[in-house]
Design an enzyme around this catalytic site. Structure first.
Site: not given
Length: 222
Positions: A10, A12, A173
């Site tokens: 991922d 961001d 995240d």
């Protein structure tokens, strides 16, 4: 963890702390609309589901709920204009990212990015921060008809690289990353520092949680 053949990452909250730029654009948008600023702390809790969702949250000042469509229609073009000019001016790679990518490349893993950020922002951000060249595939939020937490982007990447889902790992995240990985049949590693709407990512029960990508070498050593 079993040694994978492919690792998807991922953007961001995992590779990049992009909140400083996003918060700047949110507050500048709000100023143009004659509204009070939201502040970086609030934006940090709101990111992770694409800029449209972020703009909606900013307009109502909270995570859940919907603004008036007329307000959203007025705000979104302002935000998009601002973010096009401020995609990477304040954003930085998290500590350990460069070392983690170097390990994964050196170990021969096929690497890809899967993000909910639109391609018009993803590609410049990765290039500006000097890491685009390391990824054989970038799947952005508008690349396919569906985005995370739907498994489609992950399965698309697996097909691209010719890898079975059971031989793949997602590094993210947020609960969106965990849901997408589980639905796709991937392993899932989460970063402890990312954006998960203020919730501890351990509650989503990923396969592992690490504080830095430097830890990947030991985690994947087996």
């Amino acid at each position: 963890m079993l040694r994978p053949k492919m690792i998807l990452i991922d953007v961001d909250g995992t590779l990049v702390d992009s909140v400083p730029d996003l918060a700047f654009c949110v507050d500048a948008m709000m100023e143009r609309l004659g509204r009070p600023p939201c502040g970086e702390a609030s934006v940090r809790d709101w990111v992770g589901n694409g800029v449209e969702r972020l703009v909606r949250r900013a307009l109502i000042g909270q995570l859940d709920g919907e603004p008036e469509e007329a307000d959203f229609d007025a705000a979104l073009p302002i935000f998009l204009e601002l973010y096009a000019e401020n995609t990477s001016k304040r954003s930085v790679l998290y500590p350990g990212v460069i070392e983690g990518i170097a390990f994964m490349k050196g170990a021969g893993y096929q690497l890809g990015c899967v993000t909910n950020k639109a391609a018009q922002f993803t590609e410049p951000l990765l290039r500006d921060l000097g890491i685009r060249e390391h990824f054989g595939l970038v799947v952005s939020g508008d690349t396919l008809p569906k985005k995370k937490p739907d498994p489609m982007p992950l399965l698309h990447a697996a097909q691209h690289f010719g890898v079975e889902p059971a031989e793949a790992i997602m590094i993210g995240d947020s609960v969106s990353d965990v849901k997408a990985a589980r639905a796709a049949g991937f392993g899932i590693i989460c970063m402890s520092y990312g954006y998960n709407h203020g919730q501890d990512i351990r509650e989503a029960k990923p396969d592992a949680v690490i504080d830095s990508m430097v830890e990947l070498e030991q985690l994947l050593a087996g």
